[in-house]
Write a protein that holds these residues in place. Structure first.
Motif, PDB file in Angstrom:
ATOM      1  N   VAL A 561     -10.608  -8.076  -6.470  1.00 36.24           N
ATOM      2  CA  VAL A 561     -10.675  -8.973  -7.634  1.00 36.24           C
ATOM      3  C   VAL A 561      -9.255  -9.344  -8.058  1.00 36.24           C
ATOM      4  CG1 VAL A 561     -11.414  -9.197 -10.022  1.00 36.24           C
ATOM      5  CG2 VAL A 561     -12.834  -7.944  -8.396  1.00 36.24           C
ATOM      6  N   PRO A 562      -8.912 -10.625  -8.158  1.00 39.34           N
ATOM      7  CA  PRO A 562      -7.577 -11.009  -8.633  1.00 39.34           C
ATOM      8  C   PRO A 562      -7.455 -10.778 -10.143  1.00 39.34           C
ATOM      9  CG  PRO A 562      -8.899 -12.959  -8.235  1.00 39.34           C
ATOM     10  CD  PRO A 562      -9.716 -11.801  -7.773  1.00 39.34           C
ATOM     11  N   VAL A 563      -6.325 -10.188 -10.547  1.00 40.35           N
ATOM     12  CA  VAL A 563      -6.077  -9.929 -11.957  1.00 40.35           C
ATOM     13  C   VAL A 563      -4.659 -10.394 -12.299  1.00 40.35           C
ATOM     14  CG1 VAL A 563      -7.672  -7.975 -12.110  1.00 40.35           C
ATOM     15  CG2 VAL A 563      -5.307  -7.579 -11.473  1.00 40.35           C
ATOM     16  N   ILE A 564      -4.438 -10.639 -13.583  1.00 44.29           N
ATOM     17  CA  ILE A 564      -3.113 -11.007 -14.085  1.00 44.29           C
ATOM     18  C   ILE A 564      -2.670  -9.919 -15.048  1.00 44.29           C
ATOM     19  CG2 ILE A 564      -1.768 -12.721 -15.352  1.00 44.29           C
ATOM     20  CD1 ILE A 564      -3.754 -14.831 -14.462  1.00 44.29           C
ATOM     21  N   LEU A 565      -1.526  -9.313 -14.760  1.00 44.58           N
ATOM     22  CA  LEU A 565      -1.061  -8.170 -15.543  1.00 44.58           C
ATOM     23  C   LEU A 565       0.361  -8.387 -16.027  1.00 44.58           C
ATOM     24  CD1 LEU A 565      -2.405  -5.214 -13.343  1.00 44.58           C
ATOM     25  CD2 LEU A 565      -3.332  -6.025 -15.524  1.00 44.58           C
ATOM     26  N   HIS A 566       0.616  -7.880 -17.218  1.00 42.58           N
ATOM     27  CA  HIS A 566       1.949  -7.923 -17.822  1.00 42.58           C
ATOM     28  C   HIS A 566       2.517  -6.507 -17.795  1.00 42.58           C
ATOM     29  CE1 HIS A 566       4.576  -8.584 -21.636  1.00 42.58           C
ATOM     30  NE2 HIS A 566       5.263  -8.765 -20.529  1.00 42.58           N
ATOM     31  N   ILE A 567       3.626  -6.303 -17.081  1.00 42.21           N
ATOM     32  CA  ILE A 567       4.255  -4.983 -16.993  1.00 42.21           C
ATOM     33  C   ILE A 567       4.992  -4.735 -18.305  1.00 42.21           C
ATOM     34  CG2 ILE A 567       5.783  -3.482 -15.687  1.00 42.21           C
ATOM     35  CD1 ILE A 567       3.412  -4.446 -14.099  1.00 42.21           C
ATOM     36  N   VAL A 568       4.469  -3.813 -19.117  1.00 41.20           N
ATOM     37  CA  VAL A 568       5.063  -3.568 -20.438  1.00 41.20           C
ATOM     38  C   VAL A 568       5.851  -2.270 -20.498  1.00 41.20           C
ATOM     39  CG1 VAL A 568       3.296  -4.913 -21.612  1.00 41.20           C
ATOM     40  CG2 VAL A 568       2.941  -2.450 -21.245  1.00 41.20           C
ATOM     41  N   GLY A 569       5.845  -1.454 -19.429  1.00 39.49           N
ATOM     42  CA  GLY A 569       6.571  -0.183 -19.479  1.00 39.49           C
ATOM     43  C   GLY A 569       6.788   0.380 -18.096  1.00 39.49           C
ATOM     44  N   ARG A 570       7.708   1.319 -18.028  1.00 38.63           N
ATOM     45  CA  ARG A 570       7.993   2.032 -16.768  1.00 38.63           C
ATOM     46  C   ARG A 570       7.806   3.529 -17.001  1.00 38.63           C
ATOM     47  NH1 ARG A 570      12.311   4.737 -14.701  1.00 38.63           N
ATOM     48  NH2 ARG A 570      13.716   4.054 -16.372  1.00 38.63           N
ATOM     49  N   THR A 571       7.102   4.184 -16.081  1.00 38.20           N
ATOM     50  CA  THR A 571       6.833   5.619 -16.180  1.00 38.20           C
ATOM     51  C   THR A 571       7.553   6.349 -15.052  1.00 38.20           C
ATOM     52  OG1 THR A 571       4.828   5.375 -14.845  1.00 38.20           O
ATOM     53  CG2 THR A 571       4.582   5.278 -17.237  1.00 38.20           C
ATOM     54  N   ILE A 572       7.757   7.649 -15.253  1.00 36.77           N
ATOM     55  CA  ILE A 572       8.281   8.498 -14.178  1.00 36.77           C
ATOM     56  C   ILE A 572       7.107   8.874 -13.293  1.00 36.77           C
ATOM     57  CG2 ILE A 572       9.367  10.698 -13.649  1.00 36.77           C
ATOM     58  CD1 ILE A 572      10.840  10.501 -16.289  1.00 36.77           C
ATOM     59  N   GLU A 573       7.143   8.432 -12.050  1.00 35.47           N
ATOM     60  CA  GLU A 573       5.986   8.571 -11.180  1.00 35.47           C
ATOM     61  C   GLU A 573       6.406   9.213  -9.854  1.00 35.47           C
ATOM     62  OE1 GLU A 573       2.802   9.205 -10.008  1.00 35.47           O
ATOM     63  OE2 GLU A 573       2.590   7.926 -11.771  1.00 35.47           O
ATOM     64  N   PRO A 574       6.053  10.498  -9.623  1.00 38.28           N
ATOM     65  CA  PRO A 574       6.459  11.157  -8.373  1.00 38.28           C
ATOM     66  C   PRO A 574       5.577  10.820  -7.182  1.00 38.28           C
ATOM     67  CG  PRO A 574       5.275  12.703  -9.760  1.00 38.28           C
ATOM     68  CD  PRO A 574       5.381  11.427 -10.551  1.00 38.28           C
ATOM     69  N   ASP A 575       4.371  10.308  -7.412  1.00 40.74           N
ATOM     70  CA  ASP A 575       3.456  10.036  -6.308  1.00 40.74           C
ATOM     71  C   ASP A 575       3.861   8.780  -5.548  1.00 40.74           C
ATOM     72  OD1 ASP A 575       1.931  12.228  -6.886  1.00 40.74           O
ATOM     73  OD2 ASP A 575       0.447  11.140  -8.071  1.00 40.74           O
ATOM     74  N   ASN A 576       3.662   8.833  -4.223  1.00 40.51           N
ATOM     75  CA  ASN A 576       3.829   7.661  -3.364  1.00 40.51           C
ATOM     76  C   ASN A 576       5.198   7.007  -3.544  1.00 40.51           C
ATOM     77  OD1 ASN A 576       2.608   6.056  -1.331  1.00 40.51           O
ATOM     78  ND2 ASN A 576       2.289   4.399  -2.816  1.00 40.51           N
ATOM     79  N   ASN A 577       6.233   7.829  -3.776  1.00 43.09           N
ATOM     80  CA  ASN A 577       7.599   7.334  -3.974  1.00 43.09           C
ATOM     81  C   ASN A 577       7.695   6.334  -5.118  1.00 43.09           C
ATOM     82  OD1 ASN A 577       8.834   8.817  -1.872  1.00 43.09           O
ATOM     83  ND2 ASN A 577       8.104   7.334  -0.362  1.00 43.09           N
ATOM     84  N   GLY A 578       6.825   6.485  -6.115  1.00 46.36           N
ATOM     85  CA  GLY A 578       6.878   5.614  -7.286  1.00 46.36           C
ATOM     86  C   GLY A 578       6.204   4.271  -7.113  1.00 46.36           C
ATOM     87  N   ASP A 579       5.554   4.045  -5.978  1.00 45.27           N
ATOM     88  CA  ASP A 579       4.887   2.755  -5.731  1.00 45.27           C
ATOM     89  C   ASP A 579       3.500   2.768  -6.366  1.00 45.27           C
ATOM     90  OD1 ASP A 579       7.131   2.432  -4.197  1.00 45.27           O
ATOM     91  OD2 ASP A 579       6.127   2.782  -2.288  1.00 45.27           O
ATOM     92  N   VAL A 580       3.450   2.840  -7.690  1.00 44.28           N
ATOM     93  CA  VAL A 580       2.200   3.024  -8.418  1.00 44.28           C
ATOM     94  C   VAL A 580       2.154   2.060  -9.603  1.00 44.28           C
ATOM     95  CG1 VAL A 580       0.779   4.653  -9.730  1.00 44.28           C
ATOM     96  CG2 VAL A 580       2.087   5.454  -7.755  1.00 44.28           C
ATOM     97  N   LEU A 581       0.966   1.480  -9.822  1.00 44.84           N
ATOM     98  CA  LEU A 581       0.700   0.595 -10.963  1.00 44.84           C
ATOM     99  C   LEU A 581      -0.476   1.172 -11.732  1.00 44.84           C
ATOM    100  CD1 LEU A 581       1.310  -2.204 -12.345  1.00 44.84           C
ATOM    101  CD2 LEU A 581      -0.523  -3.128 -10.909  1.00 44.84           C
ATOM    102  N   ASP A 582      -0.316   1.384 -13.053  1.00 46.78           N
ATOM    103  CA  ASP A 582      -1.359   1.985 -13.887  1.00 46.78           C
ATOM    104  C   ASP A 582      -1.801   1.006 -14.971  1.00 46.78           C
ATOM    105  OD1 ASP A 582      -1.449   4.771 -12.813  1.00 46.78           O
ATOM    106  OD2 ASP A 582       0.657   4.762 -13.452  1.00 46.78           O
ATOM    107  N   PHE A 583      -3.129   0.984 -15.230  1.00 46.48           N
ATOM    108  CA  PHE A 583      -3.705   0.084 -16.226  1.00 46.48           C
ATOM    109  C   PHE A 583      -5.022   0.678 -16.685  1.00 46.48           C
ATOM    110  CE2 PHE A 583      -4.413  -1.237 -11.865  1.00 46.48           C
ATOM    111  CZ  PHE A 583      -5.793  -1.220 -11.770  1.00 46.48           C
ATOM    112  N   GLY A 584      -5.714   0.023 -17.613  1.00 48.06           N
ATOM    113  CA  GLY A 584      -6.987   0.508 -18.118  1.00 48.06           C
ATOM    114  C   GLY A 584      -8.167   0.046 -17.270  1.00 48.06           C
ATOM    115  N   LEU A 585      -9.269   0.815 -17.341  1.00 49.06           N
ATOM    116  CA  LEU A 585     -10.464   0.441 -16.591  1.00 49.06           C
ATOM    117  C   LEU A 585     -11.023  -0.905 -17.020  1.00 49.06           C
ATOM    118  CD1 LEU A 585     -12.355   3.855 -16.416  1.00 49.06           C
ATOM    119  CD2 LEU A 585     -11.716   2.449 -14.443  1.00 49.06           C
ATOM    120  N   ASP A 586     -10.790  -1.273 -18.287  1.00 48.05           N
ATOM    121  CA  ASP A 586     -11.343  -2.542 -18.766  1.00 48.05           C
ATOM    122  C   ASP A 586     -10.690  -3.736 -18.094  1.00 48.05           C
ATOM    123  OD1 ASP A 586      -9.149  -1.509 -20.047  1.00 48.05           O
ATOM    124  OD2 ASP A 586      -9.479  -2.590 -21.904  1.00 48.05           O
TER     125      ASP A 586
END
Length: 786
Positions: A561-586
Motif C-alpha cells: 500500500v503506498p503511503v505518505i509519511l512525514h519524518i518528524v524525529g530520529r531514534t537510536i535504532e540498533p536493529d538492521n544497522n538503523g535502516d528502520v522506519l517506525d509509525f502507527g498502525l493507523d
C-alpha cells in the motif's frame, strides 16, 4: 664496542628500577594490543577459534542413508575423512511454538574431527540415555537450559521426551537463527526412537583438505558430487547437500561495525600512548644519566657512539618487554584462564604468526623511534657537565608569586617555585600525564555508554522486554491474559514489514508500533515522537539510505500500500544497522491495508525480569502463547568491558611511569638543594613537603587538563562512531560527577604516594653532605696525651 657493552650492562644493573619500568610499560602495551586484536577478531567473526578448538571440518557432505563412503579416501585433495554419523530431521515442541531441529547421533566419546565444544553441562554419557546436548545459540533462542525437559517430535508424529544435559558450540554450522535448523546431539538409540526408519535418516561425513582455499574446496566438493551422483540428472542422488567452512564463517560473521570501531579505537589508544610513555621514560633516563654521559664524552666517546649505545640499550629493553607482553597475553587468553559464559560463543580468536610478529616488531620499532630524540639530546651533552652539574634554569612561576603574596608556608612556596621553574620539562610532564588521562576518560565513557544501553534499554528503542503472539489462542484470549498479568505495565500492538526502497535498490524495515494516539515509547534524540496518522520516526541508517533528514516527506509502499509519511524525529535504532522506519498502525489502516498479523510488545514493571514474565504467561496459557524475550544487541558489546578494564590498567601504568620518571628527574635536580634547605632551618618533613608539592602541582595540572579534554572529546567520538554504524548520534553517556571525583582522587593519591616514597629516599641519602666540597678534607686526629 666492548666498552659500550660494559657501560650498558653496568647502567642496567645500577638503575634496575628504571629499566623495569620501561619493560613493564612495553609489556603492558603489547599485552593490551594482543588482547584487543584477539577480541576484535573473536567479536567480529568467532568462527576462527571455534574451528581451531573443535578441529572443525573443511567440508561436510550429507549422504543418503546406506551410501558407501569408503571411496572418499581416494578423492584427490582430501587429507582426512571423518567417521560418518547419522542424522535425522525432527521438531522441538514448546506448546504452540514449533522449532525444526536436526538430531545428530554421537557416542559418549567425542569425535576426533568436529568435536562440539561443551560450554555448559556435560557431553553425552552412557548413564543418561535420554540426554541431549543443544547447540548454544539455538538453546539461547528457544530459552532452554541444562536440566530442562524437552519434547521432540519425529516426522511421523512420534513423541520422545529428552533432558538437556549440556550446551555446546560447533564450527559445523552458523549461529541460530541465521543458520537453521537448530542442532541437537543425541546417542544412537535415542535417535532411533525418534526416527526408527533408516530411509528417513542421512549420513554426514566431515573432510579435512590439503588445500582449504575457496577454489580448492569447491573443486573437491564438485568431484565428490560427480562421483556419487553421476553425470546423468536422472541418476540417484547419493549426495543430498554439503556445506563448507567458508559458508559457516560468513554466517558467523557479525555485522557490528560499532564493535569493530570501538575495539580498533582501543588499539589506537595503545599505539598513541606507548610512544609518549617510552619517550618520556627514555628522556628521563637521559636526564638522570646526564653526568654519566658527560663522563663518557670526557673519556672519548663520540656523540654517535652515545646515540647508538642508548638506542641499543632501549631497543633491548623494548624487545624484552615485547616478549614478556606476548607471553603474558598468551597466558591470559589461554583456555585454562578464559571460560566462555553458558550459551555464548567464544569471544577470543587465536592470532596467527603474522599478527604476533606485527605486534612484537612494531612495538620494538616504536621503542627505537621514541628513543631517537632523547638519544640525540644525550649525544649533545657537554663533557663539562661531568664535573659541574647544571642547576635548573627558568623563571619564577605565577603560582610561586601568588604563594609569596599570600604568605604561604615556606615548603609550599618552594615546591610551587620548583614545579614550574623548568617550563619545558614541566610542560612535557603535564603532557605525559594528560595523554593517558584523556584516553582513560574516553574508555570509561565508553563503559558508561555500554552500561547505559544495558541498564536503560528503552533509550535504544527496547522499552519492551517481551513479545507475545497468539499461538494456539485467539486474540481475545491473548489480550485477556496480558491484561490480567500484574507484571505487565503496558502493551503495544505491532507489525513488521521488509520493504523495498524507492527504485528497488535495497530494503529497509518498516514497523507499525502502537498507534498515533498511543505510540510505542520510543525516545527520539532529534525532533519529536509521531502523533498523527501521516507521521513517522526513523533511524539514522534509514535517513542515510534515503539521503534525507528529519522534516522530510517520503512516499514508500508498505505491505503493498503506498503511503505518505512525514519524518518528524530520529531514534537510536540498533536493529538492521538503523535502516528502520517506525509509525502507527493507523497509518496502514487509513491507507486501506489488510489487517496484519500482530505481535504485542510488553513493557514490564520496574524490577520484573523478562524471563519471569515469559514463564508466567506460558504457564497461564498452558504453553499455547508464543512468548519471546527481546534480546538487547548491546549485550554483545560487553566484550568491550574486558578491553576497557585492561586498557585502564595499561594506561594507568603508562601514566604512573611518566609520573615516576618526572619525579625522579625532579629529585635529581633537587638533590644538591636538600642540604641547603636543611641548613636554612627546614625540618626533614618540610623538605619532603617541598619535593611532594612539586610533584602534586604538576600531577594536578596534568590530570585535570587530561580529564577535561577527555570529557569534551569522548561524547563526540562515540557519537561519531554511532553515526558511522547507523545507530546515530546521541548515544554517549558521560561520566558522572562522582566518577570524575574518584578518578581525580585516585590519581592524586597515587602521585602523593610515589612522591613521598622518592622524597624520603632523597632526603635520607642526601643530608648535609651537599654543603661540602666533592673532595672532603681529612678529619683531624685528636692529639695523643703525653
Amino acid at each position: 664496542m666492548r666498552g659500550t657493552l660494559r657501560w650498558a650492562r653496568a647502567d642496567l644493573r645500577a638503575r634496575r628500577g628504571q629499566a623495569l619500568i620501561t619493560v613493564a610499560v612495553v609489556a603492558g602495551v603489547v599485552a593490551s594490543l594482543f588482547l584487543a586484536t584477539m577480541l576484535l577478531q573473536g567479536a567480529v567473526n568467532p568462527w576462527q577459534q571455534l574451528f581451531a578448538r573443535t578441529r572443525g571440518a573443511d567440508a561436510l557432505i550429507y549422504f543418503a542413508s546406506g551410501t558407501d563412503t569408503s571411496e572418499l579416501r581416494f578423492v584427490a585433495g582430501i587429507q582426512e575423512v571423518g567417521q560418518p554419523y547419522r542424522a535425522a530431521s525432527a521438531t522441538l515442541g514448546q506448546g504452540a511454538v514449533k522449532s525444526p531441529v536436526e538430531l545428530r547421533a554421537m557416542t559418549p566419546v567425542p569425535p576426533a574431527m568436529s568435536a562440539p565444544l561443551v560450554v555448559a553441562g556435560t557431553w553425552l554419557r552412557s548413564s543418561a540415555p535420554d540426554g541431549v546436548v543443544l547447540e548454544a545459540s539455538f538453546a539461547q533462542a528457544v530459552h532452554v537450559g541444562v536440566g530442562d525437559q524437552i519434547t521432540v517430535y519425529g516426522i511421523d508424529g512420534t513423541t520422545v521426551q529428552m533432558r538437556v544435559i549440556g550446551l555446546a558450540d560447533t564450527a559445523d554450522q552458523g549461529f541460530y537463527p541465521q543458520w537453521t535448523p537448530g542442532l541437537m546431539w543425541v546417542q544412537h538409540r535415542l535417535l532411533s526412537r525418534v526416527e526408527p526408519r533408516a530411509s528417513e535418516t542421512h549420513e554426514i561425513v566431515g573432510l579435512r583438505l590439503y588445500d582449504n582455499s575457496a577454489v580448492a574446496t569447491g573443486q573437491v566438493v564438485q568431484t565428490i558430487w560427480s562421483l556419487y551422483n553421476g553425470p546423468s540428472q536422472n541418476s540417484a542422488s547419493a549426495v543430498e547437500r554439503y556445506s563448507t567452512w567458508q559458508q559457516v564463517k560468513d554466517s558467523m560473521a557479525n555485522n557490528d561495525r560499532l564493535l569493530g570501531l570501538l575495539l580498533a579505537l582501543f588499539g589506537i589508544i595503545a599505539l598513541v600512548a606507548a610512544p609518549c610513555a617510552i619517550a618520556n621514560v627514555t628522556a628521563g633516563r637521559v636526564l638522570v644519566q646526564r653526568q654519566d654521559i658527560a663522563m663518557l664524552k670526557a673519556l672519548g666517546f663520540t656523540p654517535g657512539q652515545v646515540v647508538r649505545m642508548l638506542l641499543a640499550e632501549q631497543t633491548l629493553l623494548g624487545a624484552a618487554g615485547a616478549a614478556l607482553g606476548l607471553i603474558a597475553g598468551r597466558i591470559m587468553t589461554s583456555p585454562e584462564f578464559v571460560r566462555p559464559p553458558d550459551g555464548t560463543p567464544v569471544g577470543l580468536a587465536p592470532l596467527s604468526g603474522t599478527w604476533l610478529a606485527l605486534i612484537g616488531v612494531g612495538t620494538v620499532l616504536t621503542v627505537a623511534i621514541a628513543t631517537v630524540i632523547p638519544a640525540w639530546w644525550a649525544g649533545r651533552v657537554s663533557p663539562v657537565a661531568a664535573v659541574q652539574p647544571s642547576p635548573p634554569r627558568g623563571h619564577l612561576s605565577l603560582i610561586a608569586r601568588l604563594g609569596l603574596l599570600v604568605h604561604l608556608p615556606a615548603a609550599l612556596v618552594l615546591g610551587a617555585r620548583d614545579s614550574l621553574t623548568r617550563r619545558l620539562s614541566a610542560a612535557l610532564t603535564v603532557f605525559g600525564l594528560a595523554i593517558p588521562m584523556v584516553m582513560i576518560t574516553i574508555v570509561l565513557t565508553c563503559w558508561s555508554t555500554i552500561d547505559g544501553f544495558t541498564s536503560h534499554p528503552g533509550k535504544i528503542g527496547l522499552a519492551s522486554a517481551v513479545t507475545v503472539s497468539q499461538g494456539g489462542l485467539d486474540t481475545s484470549q491473548m489480550l485477556a491474559l496480558i491484561g490480567q498479568d500484574h507484571q505487565v505495565l503496558a502493551s503495544y500492538p505491532g507489525a513488521q514489514f521488509v520493504t523495498l526502497l524507492p527504485g528497488d535498490n535495497g530494503t529497509f524495515i518498516a514497523r507499525a508500533m502502537g498507534t498515533s494516539s498511543r505510540p510505542y515509547p520510543f525516545r527520539p534524540v532529534q525532533g519529536r515522537m509521531f502523533h498523527a496518522a501521516n507521521e513517522a520516526v526513523a533511524g539514522q541508517g534509514f535517513l542515510d539510505l534515503m539521503h534525507i533528514a528529519v522534516g522530510a516527506w517520503i512516499k514508500p509502499t508498505i505491505d503493498g500500500v503506498p503511503v505518505i509519511l512525514h519524518i518528524v524525529g530520529r531514534t537510536i535504532e540498533p536493529d538492521n544497522n538503523g535502516d528502520v522506519l517506525d509509525f502507527g498502525l493507523d497509518v496502514l489502516n487509513d491507507a486501506g491495508s489488510a489487517p496484519p498479523q500482530l505481535v504485542y510488545h510488553l513493557v514490564l514493571k520496574p524490577g520484573v525480569p523478562a524471563a519471569a514474565a515469559r514463564a508466567t504467561l506460558l504457564a497461564e496459557s498452558h504453553d499455547q502463547l508464543d512468548v519471546q524475550t527481546v534480546a538487547n544487541p548491546a549485550s554483545g558489546l560487553r566484550v568491550l568491558q574486558v578491553v576497557i578494564a585492561v586498557s585502564v590498567v595499561i594506561l594507568a601504568v603508562i601514566g604512573l611511569a611518566n609520573l615516576l620518571t618526572a619525579t625522579v628527574v625532579g629529585m635529581r635536580d633537587h638533590r644538591h638543594e636538600v642540604g641547603v634547605l636543611a641548613a636554612m632551618g627546614l625540618t626533614p618533613r618540610q623538605v619532603m613537603a617541598t619535593l611532594v608539592v612539586n610533584t602534586m602541582i604538576l600531577t594536578a595540572v596534568g590530570v585535570t587538563s587530561g580529564t577535561v579534554a577527555g570529557l569534551v572529546i569522548a561524547p563526540r567520538l562515540i557519537d561519531m562512531q554511532g553515526q558511522t554504524s547507523g545507530i546515530g548520534s546521541g548515544i554517549a553517556v558521560s561520566l558522572g560527577a562522582a566518577a570524575i571525583a574518584e578518578i581525580l582522587a585516585a590519581a592524586l593519591a597515587t602521585a602523593t604516594a610515589a612522591a613521598l616514597f622518592l622524597a624520603r629516599r632523597t632526603t635520607r641519602n642526601a643530608g648535609s653532605a651537599h654543603l661540602h666540597s666533592p673532595v672532603r678534607p681529612p678529619r683531624p686526629r685528636p692529639a695523643q696525651p703525653v
